[in-house]
Motif scaffolding. Structure first.
Motif, PDB file in Angstrom:
ATOM      1  N   SER B 295      59.579  79.359  65.867  1.00 22.12           N
ATOM      2  CA  SER B 295      60.771  79.583  66.690  1.00 22.12           C
ATOM      3  C   SER B 295      62.037  78.999  66.060  1.00 22.12           C
ATOM      4  CB  SER B 295      60.568  78.977  68.082  1.00 22.12           C
ATOM      5  OG  SER B 295      60.695  77.577  68.050  1.00 22.12           O
ATOM      6  N   PHE B 296      61.853  78.042  65.133  1.00 19.17           N
ATOM      7  CA  PHE B 296      63.040  77.402  64.569  1.00 19.17           C
ATOM      8  C   PHE B 296      63.706  78.201  63.448  1.00 19.17           C
ATOM      9  CE2 PHE B 296      61.354  73.742  66.749  1.00 19.17           C
ATOM     10  CZ  PHE B 296      62.510  73.145  67.209  1.00 19.17           C
ATOM     11  N   ILE B 297      63.032  79.221  62.943  1.00 19.84           N
ATOM     12  CA  ILE B 297      63.622  79.910  61.789  1.00 19.84           C
ATOM     13  C   ILE B 297      63.816  81.397  62.041  1.00 19.84           C
ATOM     14  CG2 ILE B 297      63.095  78.319  59.922  1.00 19.84           C
ATOM     15  CD1 ILE B 297      60.413  79.697  59.606  1.00 19.84           C
ATOM     16  N   VAL B 298      64.049  81.761  63.292  1.00 25.37           N
ATOM     17  CA  VAL B 298      64.245  83.180  63.593  1.00 25.37           C
ATOM     18  C   VAL B 298      65.577  83.452  64.284  1.00 25.37           C
ATOM     19  CG1 VAL B 298      61.785  83.604  63.798  1.00 25.37           C
ATOM     20  CG2 VAL B 298      63.086  83.017  65.823  1.00 25.37           C
ATOM     21  N   TRP B 299      66.404  82.406  64.450  1.00 25.03           N
ATOM     22  CA  TRP B 299      67.542  82.545  65.363  1.00 25.03           C
ATOM     23  C   TRP B 299      68.515  83.654  64.961  1.00 25.03           C
ATOM     24  CZ3 TRP B 299      67.769  78.428  61.776  1.00 25.03           C
ATOM     25  CH2 TRP B 299      68.890  78.388  60.961  1.00 25.03           C
ATOM     26  N   GLY B 300      68.558  83.979  63.667  1.00 30.46           N
ATOM     27  CA  GLY B 300      69.543  84.956  63.217  1.00 30.46           C
ATOM     28  C   GLY B 300      69.367  86.350  63.787  1.00 30.46           C
ATOM     29  N   GLY B 307      78.450  89.816  61.914  1.00 31.23           N
ATOM     30  CA  GLY B 307      79.159  89.513  60.686  1.00 31.23           C
ATOM     31  C   GLY B 307      78.309  88.674  59.750  1.00 31.23           C
ATOM     32  N   GLN B 308      77.112  88.359  60.186  1.00 31.81           N
ATOM     33  CA  GLN B 308      76.148  87.675  59.319  1.00 31.81           C
ATOM     34  C   GLN B 308      75.835  88.579  58.119  1.00 31.81           C
ATOM     35  OE1 GLN B 308      72.154  85.586  60.689  1.00 31.81           O
ATOM     36  NE2 GLN B 308      71.975  87.786  60.825  1.00 31.81           N
ATOM     37  N   SER B 309      75.490  87.983  56.965  1.00 31.16           N
ATOM     38  CA  SER B 309      75.259  88.799  55.776  1.00 31.16           C
ATOM     39  C   SER B 309      74.000  89.651  55.930  1.00 31.16           C
ATOM     40  CB  SER B 309      75.121  87.909  54.543  1.00 31.16           C
ATOM     41  OG  SER B 309      73.818  87.367  54.478  1.00 31.16           O
ATOM     42  N   GLU B 310      73.945  90.763  55.167  1.00 34.52           N
ATOM     43  CA  GLU B 310      72.789  91.656  55.251  1.00 34.52           C
ATOM     44  C   GLU B 310      71.514  90.938  54.834  1.00 34.52           C
ATOM     45  OE1 GLU B 310      75.631  92.548  54.016  1.00 34.52           O
ATOM     46  OE2 GLU B 310      76.185  94.575  54.659  1.00 34.52           O
ATOM     47  N   ILE B 311      71.614  90.116  53.782  1.00 39.07           N
ATOM     48  CA  ILE B 311      70.415  89.422  53.300  1.00 39.07           C
ATOM     49  C   ILE B 311      69.857  88.506  54.375  1.00 39.07           C
ATOM     50  CG2 ILE B 311      69.585  87.733  51.623  1.00 39.07           C
ATOM     51  CD1 ILE B 311      71.607  88.933  49.646  1.00 39.07           C
ATOM     52  N   ALA B 312      70.757  87.751  55.009  1.00 35.03           N
ATOM     53  CA  ALA B 312      70.301  86.879  56.092  1.00 35.03           C
ATOM     54  C   ALA B 312      69.668  87.717  57.191  1.00 35.03           C
ATOM     55  CB  ALA B 312      71.471  86.063  56.643  1.00 35.03           C
ATOM     56  N   PHE B 316      65.872  87.184  58.548  1.00 38.21           N
ATOM     57  CA  PHE B 316      65.613  86.834  59.942  1.00 38.21           C
ATOM     58  C   PHE B 316      64.800  87.920  60.637  1.00 38.21           C
ATOM     59  CE2 PHE B 316      69.320  83.788  59.803  1.00 38.21           C
ATOM     60  CZ  PHE B 316      68.568  82.672  60.102  1.00 38.21           C
ATOM     61  N   SER B 317      65.064  89.168  60.296  1.00 32.99           N
ATOM     62  CA  SER B 317      64.317  90.264  60.911  1.00 32.99           C
ATOM     63  C   SER B 317      62.836  90.124  60.576  1.00 32.99           C
ATOM     64  CB  SER B 317      64.855  91.598  60.391  1.00 32.99           C
ATOM     65  OG  SER B 317      64.068  92.659  60.872  1.00 32.99           O
ATOM     66  N   PHE B 318      62.560  89.855  59.306  1.00 36.17           N
ATOM     67  CA  PHE B 318      61.168  89.742  58.862  1.00 36.17           C
ATOM     68  C   PHE B 318      60.465  88.567  59.547  1.00 36.17           C
ATOM     69  CE2 PHE B 318      57.971  87.976  55.999  1.00 36.17           C
ATOM     70  CZ  PHE B 318      57.146  89.071  55.894  1.00 36.17           C
ATOM     71  N   ILE B 319      61.125  87.388  59.544  1.00 33.83           N
ATOM     72  CA  ILE B 319      60.463  86.210  60.118  1.00 33.83           C
ATOM     73  C   ILE B 319      60.241  86.401  61.620  1.00 33.83           C
ATOM     74  CG2 ILE B 319      60.512  83.706  60.357  1.00 33.83           C
ATOM     75  CD1 ILE B 319      62.431  83.581  58.036  1.00 33.83           C
ATOM     76  N   THR B 320      61.195  87.087  62.276  1.00 32.70           N
ATOM     77  CA  THR B 320      61.055  87.276  63.715  1.00 32.70           C
ATOM     78  C   THR B 320      59.773  88.032  64.050  1.00 32.70           C
ATOM     79  OG1 THR B 320      63.443  87.271  63.979  1.00 32.70           O
ATOM     80  CG2 THR B 320      62.165  88.231  65.757  1.00 32.70           C
ATOM     81  N   ALA B 370      63.674  93.215  67.035  1.00 31.28           N
ATOM     82  CA  ALA B 370      63.654  92.411  65.815  1.00 31.28           C
ATOM     83  C   ALA B 370      63.843  93.281  64.580  1.00 31.28           C
ATOM     84  CB  ALA B 370      62.331  91.652  65.713  1.00 31.28           C
ATOM     85  N   THR B 371      63.577  94.573  64.729  1.00 27.36           N
ATOM     86  CA  THR B 371      63.742  95.485  63.600  1.00 27.36           C
ATOM     87  C   THR B 371      65.221  95.708  63.361  1.00 27.36           C
ATOM     88  OG1 THR B 371      61.765  96.548  64.448  1.00 27.36           O
ATOM     89  CG2 THR B 371      62.922  97.665  62.659  1.00 27.36           C
ATOM     90  N   LEU B 372      65.665  95.254  62.205  1.00 30.01           N
ATOM     91  CA  LEU B 372      67.105  95.234  61.912  1.00 30.01           C
ATOM     92  C   LEU B 372      67.792  96.570  62.186  1.00 30.01           C
ATOM     93  CD1 LEU B 372      69.479  93.681  60.810  1.00 30.01           C
ATOM     94  CD2 LEU B 372      68.621  94.029  58.523  1.00 30.01           C
ATOM     95  N   GLY B 373      67.235  97.654  61.626  1.00 31.65           N
ATOM     96  CA  GLY B 373      67.892  98.945  61.752  1.00 31.65           C
ATOM     97  C   GLY B 373      67.983  99.431  63.184  1.00 31.65           C
ATOM     98  N   VAL B 374      66.941  99.155  63.971  1.00 32.66           N
ATOM     99  CA  VAL B 374      66.928  99.591  65.365  1.00 32.66           C
ATOM    100  C   VAL B 374      67.909  98.749  66.183  1.00 32.66           C
ATOM    101  CG1 VAL B 374      65.474  99.845  67.409  1.00 32.66           C
ATOM    102  CG2 VAL B 374      64.548 100.351  65.145  1.00 32.66           C
ATOM    103  N   ASP B 375      67.950  97.462  65.861  1.00 32.93           N
ATOM    104  CA  ASP B 375      68.769  96.561  66.665  1.00 32.93           C
ATOM    105  C   ASP B 375      70.260  96.879  66.535  1.00 32.93           C
ATOM    106  OD1 ASP B 375      68.891  94.032  68.348  1.00 32.93           O
ATOM    107  OD2 ASP B 375      70.307  93.584  66.739  1.00 32.93           O
ATOM    108  N   VAL B 376      70.661  97.396  65.380  1.00 28.85           N
ATOM    109  CA  VAL B 376      72.072  97.730  65.217  1.00 28.85           C
ATOM    110  C   VAL B 376      72.505  98.679  66.333  1.00 28.85           C
ATOM    111  CG1 VAL B 376      73.718  98.924  63.723  1.00 28.85           C
ATOM    112  CG2 VAL B 376      72.125  97.266  62.753  1.00 28.85           C
TER     113      VAL B 376
END
Ligand SMILES: [Cu+2]
Lengths: 99, 529
Positions: B295-300, B307-312, B316-320, B370-376
């Motif tokens: 839980s401590f490493i998924v906050w992003g 405005g967070q970077s794409e890499i971040a 975060f998407s993967f760890i979530t 959590a899926t980056l593309g869907v969440d957008v």
């Protein structure tokens, strides 16, 4: 558990004096306007002060290993906070305003 | 233990009387009940706010109040429900009451600290309430910068109130960790502890480690407003997104402060009402710790479009997604416990099964988000609102209700009306789905969250959602009636009405002041059916 360690009052006063001294030092260095060095120096002094408080006022110097490890684990989470925040901040694609 | 506990008519409720015997009580059971009264009241206020929100959204355009008032009501609902109901809810009420009982202890490790944390909590809560109802707050419960720096409303006091309540949360967590390590009954190893205790223990670790970060963040926000130190303000070289990093470093783990104890209750209920040993005890215990760690490493994942970077974002998407693993471990273990058990459907079990159903929906939609593309696309739509209500109401509140009906006989020594209790489940469960399932569809249709108005295309689903909220309200008011009637005129409860195996059922109902007449010695596991 380790037995209780009673520290002489004198040690407390010495440490407190040290803390005041370091605070004055912070102000002095601030007045010297060191530019890029100002931040790191201020942080260094703050870190020394924090360690003094931890070691003496919070008795970590006399505690057993377990307590130090538990205390250190706090830093582990601090590193997580900083590291993952920097993953964002250092990899942003910067676009500079022309306004 | 004194002479009092040998008399069966004397228990923690009757041994002392008068208001002072409550306000200065060091008894974890009484402190638990004091938390209960306070939190029930906050829940009522937060619930009324929810009803007002749904009423306003019954039809497009201004229905009840202005857009400004709507923003405030929304903030009240979020802030009260998160900081004053769901975060403290299970640990402060049921945890306080049953952690010592379940490990065979006379009290928590630091009874005075326990009482102090109630006072600290109440002080913060009163400060929050006076701020909410005498001034204006319109930031939402997340206090995002830069708006929270600029708005003219009373951000500083509400933020200090949250800070103070966080302090209380840390003290409770600390108390629980020490109690778990030091006060277990002779013969009880860590792996003989009931799973509710394991879940409280994992929660306490998060409370102790994450809450200080929230405190520091909120103080930085105050410093930014008062002194203009420039940590979040880009004009002074700061970074407004940094606030979100700091805020979610606490507030994502806080989601697990809300849900882990709920999972602990579910483990107890499923085992007790299947009359079967819990399947995969260690897997459930370790998955609690696993959830706490991840839980401590998924906050992003709250910041994919901030405005967070794409890499971040990708990281975060993967760890979530990983959170799904320990959570699924729990789900499958609960299902495996049910398998070939002699399952009975008393009201606590109905709530536990309701939890499994609703939490599965909440969890799986969490993976979608959590899926980056869907969440957008889903970000800041009603899809997110529906998702987290499925987790928090469908998860945590269902577990609170189930746990409450389960332990009610132990807490008050009385039984409640089982038929009416089942009816509350039917009303709340159906009402909940009627309210929130349409919001998934609304979100997929693109309706943004937090707005006070919407286009006519969204009207019919919003109407359905509002009607559902009336069913939920009816269910909770009925539950209040069931509880009050049970306390006043319910029949006397036996020591162990459910035939459960954990230690709290071995003492009388309600328990004596120091819980056990003679210190229990543990020889078997908590689920030896
Ligand atoms: Cu999150």
């Amino acid at each position: 558990m380790s037995e209780h360690h009673v520290m002489p009052l004198k040690t407390y006063f010495k440490v407190a004096g040290g803390l005041v001294l370091l605070t004055i030092l912070t102000v002095v260095f601030h007045e010297m306007k060191m530019g890029a060095l100002a931040g790191p120096v201020a942080f260094l002094i703050a870190a020394v002060k924090a360690s003094l408080v931890l070691l003496y006022f919070m008795h970590l110097k006399y505690d057993n290993m377990t307590n130090r490890v538990i205390f250190g684990s706090g830093f582990f989470f601090l590193i997580l906070l900083f590291a993952f925040s920097y993953v964002d901040i250092w990899t942003r694609i910067k676009s500079f305003s022309t306004l | 233990m004194g002479t009092a506990s040998t008399n069966p008519n004397v228990n923690y409720l009757t041994e002392f009387s008068g208001i002072k015997s409550w306000l200065f009580s060091l008894d974890h059971k009484r402190i638990g009940l004091m938390y209960m009264i306070a939190i029930l009241f906050f829940f009522l206020v937060g619930g009324i706010m929810a009803m007002l929100i749904r009423l306003e959204l019954f039809s497009p355009g201004p229905t009840l109040f202005s857009a400004d008032t709507y923003n405030q009501v929304l903030t009240y609902h979020g802030a009260i429900m998160v900081f004053m109901v769901i975060v403290p809810g299970i640990p402060a009420i049921l945890g306080n009451f049953f952690l010592p009982l379940q490990i065979g202890a006379a009290d928590v490790a630091f009874p005075r600290l326990n009482l102090a944390s109630w006072y600290v909590f109440m002080f913060g809560a009163i400060l929050a309430f006076t701020t909410l109802f005498t001034t204006k707050i319109d930031t939402g419960w997340t206090f995002y910068t830069p708006y929270s720096i600029k708005t003219g409303t009373a951000v500083i006091t509400i933020v200090l109130a949250a800070f103070i309540m966080g302090m209380s949360s840390i003290l409770t967590g600390l108390n629980f960790i020490v109690t778990t390590h030091k006060l277990r009954a002779p013969g009880m190893s860590m792996f003989d502890m009931p799973l509710f205790v394991w879940s409280l223990y994992s929660t306490a670790i998060i409370q102790v480690i994450a809450t200080p970060v929230l405190g520091i963040t909120l103080l930085l926000l105050v410093a930014e407003r008062v002194l203009g130190i420039g940590i979040f303000d880009p004009k002074l070289g700061g970074d407004p997104v940094l606030f979100q990093h700091f805020f979610w470093f606490y507030s994502h783990p806080a989601v697990y402060i809300m849900i882990l104890p709920a999972m602990g209750i579910i483990s107890e209920l499923i085992s007790a009402f299947s009359r079967k040993t819990i399947f995969g005890y260690k897997a459930i215990a370790f998955s609690s710790l696993g959830i706490a760690a991840v839980s401590f490493i998924v906050w992003g994942h709250h910041m994919f479009v901030s405005g967070q970077s794409e890499i971040a974002g990708v990281i975060f998407s993967f760890i979530t997604m990983l959170v799904g693993v320990p959570t699924a471990i729990k789900m499958f273990n609960w299902l495996a416990t049910l398998y070939k058990g002699s399952v009975s459907f008393e009201s606590p079990m109905l709530y536990a099964l309701g939890f499994l159903f609703l939490f599965a929906i909440g969890g799986v939609t969490g993976i979608m988000l959590a899926t980056l593309g869907v969440d957008v696309h889903f970000h800041d739509t009603y899809f997110v609102v529906a998702h987290f209500h499925y987790v928090m109401v469908g998860g945590t509140l269902m577990a609170i209700m189930g746990g409450f009906y389960y332990w009610f006989p132990k807490m008050f020594g009385k039984m409640y009306n089982e038929g009416l209790a089942r009816l509350t489940f039917v009303l709340i469960f159906i009402g909940f789905n009627v309210t929130f399932f349409p919001q998934f569809i609304l979100g997929a249709m693109g309706m943004p969250r937090r707005y006070f108005d919407y286009i006519p295309a969204y009207e019919s689903l919003n109407k359905i959602s509002t009607i559902g909220s009336w069913m939920i309200a009816a269910g909770f008011f009925l539950a209040l009636y069931v509880i009050i009637r049970g306390i006043i005129s319910g029949p006397k409860a036996p020591a162990n009405p459910w035939g459960a195996k954990t230690l709290e059922w071995q003492t009388s109902s309600p328990p004596p002041h120091f819980n056990f007449d003679k210190k229990p010695t543990v020889t078997g596991g908590p689920y030896d059916y």
